[in-house]
Design an enzyme around this catalytic site. Structure first.
Site, PDB file in Angstrom:
ATOM      1  N   ASP A  67     -20.134  44.124  99.475  1.00 16.25           N
ATOM      2  CA  ASP A  67     -21.005  42.996  99.779  1.00 16.25           C
ATOM      3  C   ASP A  67     -20.639  41.745  98.990  1.00 16.25           C
ATOM      4  O   ASP A  67     -19.817  41.785  98.070  1.00 16.25           O
ATOM      5  CB  ASP A  67     -22.478  43.373  99.550  1.00 16.25           C
ATOM      6  CG  ASP A  67     -22.697  44.155  98.242  1.00 16.25           C
ATOM      7  OD1 ASP A  67     -21.827  44.110  97.354  1.00 16.25           O
ATOM      8  OD2 ASP A  67     -23.742  44.806  98.115  1.00 16.25           O
ATOM      9  N   ASN A 136     -35.032  50.032  95.066  1.00 19.73           N
ATOM     10  CA  ASN A 136     -35.797  50.279  96.294  1.00 19.73           C
ATOM     11  C   ASN A 136     -35.028  51.156  97.292  1.00 19.73           C
ATOM     12  O   ASN A 136     -35.400  51.246  98.452  1.00 19.73           O
ATOM     13  CB  ASN A 136     -36.186  48.942  96.955  1.00 19.73           C
ATOM     14  CG  ASN A 136     -34.966  48.118  97.368  1.00 19.73           C
ATOM     15  OD1 ASN A 136     -33.834  48.584  97.253  1.00 19.73           O
ATOM     16  ND2 ASN A 136     -35.192  46.912  97.833  1.00 19.73           N
ATOM     17  N   HIS A 138     -31.810  50.707  98.271  1.00 21.02           N
ATOM     18  CA  HIS A 138     -30.758  50.084  99.090  1.00 21.02           C
ATOM     19  C   HIS A 138     -29.362  50.561  98.673  1.00 21.02           C
ATOM     20  O   HIS A 138     -29.133  50.953  97.531  1.00 21.02           O
ATOM     21  CB  HIS A 138     -30.867  48.550  99.095  1.00 21.02           C
ATOM     22  CG  HIS A 138     -30.467  47.836  97.850  1.00 21.02           C
ATOM     23  ND1 HIS A 138     -31.211  46.811  97.310  1.00 21.02           N
ATOM     24  CD2 HIS A 138     -29.389  47.963  97.046  1.00 21.02           C
ATOM     25  CE1 HIS A 138     -30.609  46.353  96.226  1.00 21.02           C
ATOM     26  NE2 HIS A 138     -29.504  47.036  96.042  1.00 21.02           N
ATOM     27  N   GLU A 143     -31.138  46.617 102.733  1.00 21.57           N
ATOM     28  CA  GLU A 143     -32.483  46.772 102.190  1.00 21.57           C
ATOM     29  C   GLU A 143     -33.316  47.721 103.063  1.00 21.57           C
ATOM     30  O   GLU A 143     -32.957  47.973 104.218  1.00 21.57           O
ATOM     31  CB  GLU A 143     -33.164  45.400 102.148  1.00 21.57           C
ATOM     32  CG  GLU A 143     -32.465  44.382 101.238  1.00 21.57           C
ATOM     33  CD  GLU A 143     -32.768  44.595  99.759  1.00 21.57           C
ATOM     34  OE1 GLU A 143     -32.945  45.748  99.317  1.00 21.57           O
ATOM     35  OE2 GLU A 143     -32.819  43.584  99.031  1.00 21.57           O
TER      36      GLU A 143
HETATM   37  C1  GLP Z   1     -26.983  45.389  93.889  1.00 24.14           C
HETATM   38  C2  GLP Z   1     -25.733  45.640  94.781  1.00 24.14           C
HETATM   39  C3  GLP Z   1     -25.586  47.094  95.082  1.00 24.14           C
HETATM   40  C4  GLP Z   1     -25.841  47.868  93.810  1.00 24.14           C
HETATM   41  C5  GLP Z   1     -27.290  47.810  93.459  1.00 24.14           C
HETATM   42  C6  GLP Z   1     -27.634  48.419  92.113  1.00 24.14           C
HETATM   43  O1  GLP Z   1     -27.874  44.492  94.393  1.00 24.14           O
HETATM   44  N1  GLP Z   1     -25.694  44.897  95.988  1.00 24.14           N
HETATM   45  O2  GLP Z   1     -24.300  47.346  95.637  1.00 24.14           O
HETATM   46  O3  GLP Z   1     -25.484  49.216  93.979  1.00 24.14           O
HETATM   47  O4  GLP Z   1     -27.804  46.519  93.612  1.00 24.14           O
HETATM   48  O5  GLP Z   1     -27.233  47.596  91.086  1.00 24.14           O
HETATM   49  P1  GLP Z   1     -27.074  48.079  89.590  1.00 24.14           P
HETATM   50  O6  GLP Z   1     -25.935  49.031  89.585  1.00 24.14           O
HETATM   51  O7  GLP Z   1     -26.778  46.837  88.825  1.00 24.14           O
HETATM   52  O8  GLP Z   1     -28.350  48.717  89.212  1.00 24.14           O
END
Ligand code: GLP
Length: 260
Positions: A67, A136, A138, A143
């Site tokens: 992403d 949440n 995702h 989402e």
């Molecule tokens: C972000 C990314 C995801 C990631 C998630 C968790 O928003 N778009 O690809 O896996 O949220 O993030 P983190 O690893 O910093 O907790």
């Protein structure tokens, strides 16, 4: 799902790094699906160490990131392209022209998303997809309520995700609320998936992913349908699971079998 529960985030990173290193050793021209966020950072450090030690080379690998934020230039500090350059690409021997991150400034985002999907197909699909999970549920930026059949497209971020990611932005800095993300079906087409989750703040999402129903309310729960998905957790992220002892017993048996 293979569920691996380890003591802490260092062990999660080491286990994850071993799996990805083995993938690249077995298939040096692997197509890797890569993730940003805090979850894979230590794993990337370990991959950097392994490349420096000559244990593995990414020189023939191709990568596709999950992403990118809409509206951030690739060289913006908080863009996911910058994150990848800083945490992995500039520290290993991958060829930059073999790395793909969606273009957050595309003038025709719909066309760019279609081209991204085509580029994945042109490389015969993703061999190994690395994932984190949002609080949440995702995956990528899919989402809750995302179609479980979705392809690469633009998504509006929930306020929870915007707030969770605010820590990466300065108070006076523009923080996007739209993102381009691989779709859930795009992710599910990867031949192997490994999701990493650490910390108590992920425990509810991890429980919904593993023990809840498959539902667009927790996009990560779709991994229950994947034939080769490994979920690597620390004890805090596994804290709300009900069948922990069973998962540990299965994993012990699997390791004994693999050691033979
Ligand atoms: C972000 C990314 C995801 C990631 C998630 C968790 O928003 N778009 O690809 O896996 O949220 O993030 P983190 O690893 O910093 O907790």
């Amino acid at each position: 799902m293979r569920i691996v529960i380890l003591n802490n985030s260092d062990d999660v990173a080491a286990y994850g790094a071993q799996l990805i290193i083995r993938q690249i050793q077995t298939k040096p021209d692997s197509v890797l699906g890569l993730a940003t966020g805090s979850s894979p950072m230590k794993l990337y450090d370990k991959l950097v160490e392994a490349v420096a030690a000559g244990d593995v080379s990414l020189s023939q690998c191709v990568s596709f990131n999950l992403d990118e934020y809409v509206g951030l230039a690739p060289d913006h500090d908080q863009s996911y392209r910058s994150f990848m350059q800083k945490h992995l690409f500039e520290r290993v021997d991958i060829r930059i022209e073999n790395t793909h991150v969606p273009d957050g400034l595309a003038l025709d985002p719909e066309d760019m998303c279609a081209q991204y999907e085509q580029a994945i197909r042109d490389h015969h699909g993703i061999d190994f997809q690395l994932l984190g999970i949002g609080a949440n549920g995702h995956i990528g930026f899919n989402e809750p309520s995302s179609s479980l059949r979705s392809r690469t497209r633009i998504k509006t971020l929930t306020m929870q995700t915007v707030e969770d990611n605010a820590r990466f932005f300065r108070a006076d800095e523009f923080q996007p609320e739209l993102a381009i993300t691989m779709g859930i079906e795009t992710i599910m087409e990867s031949r192997q998936i490994m999701l990493l989750a650490t910390g108590e703040h992920k425990a509810a999402a991890v429980k919904a992913m593993i023990e809840g129903p498959v539902s667009a309310s927790c996009p990560a729960s779709i991994l229950q349908f994947h034939p080769k998905a490994t979920i690597v957790l620390d004890t805090a992220a596994a804290g709300q699971l009900e069948n922990t002892q069973f998962y540990q017993r299965v994993e012990q048996e699997a390791q004994k079998f693999e050691a033979k």
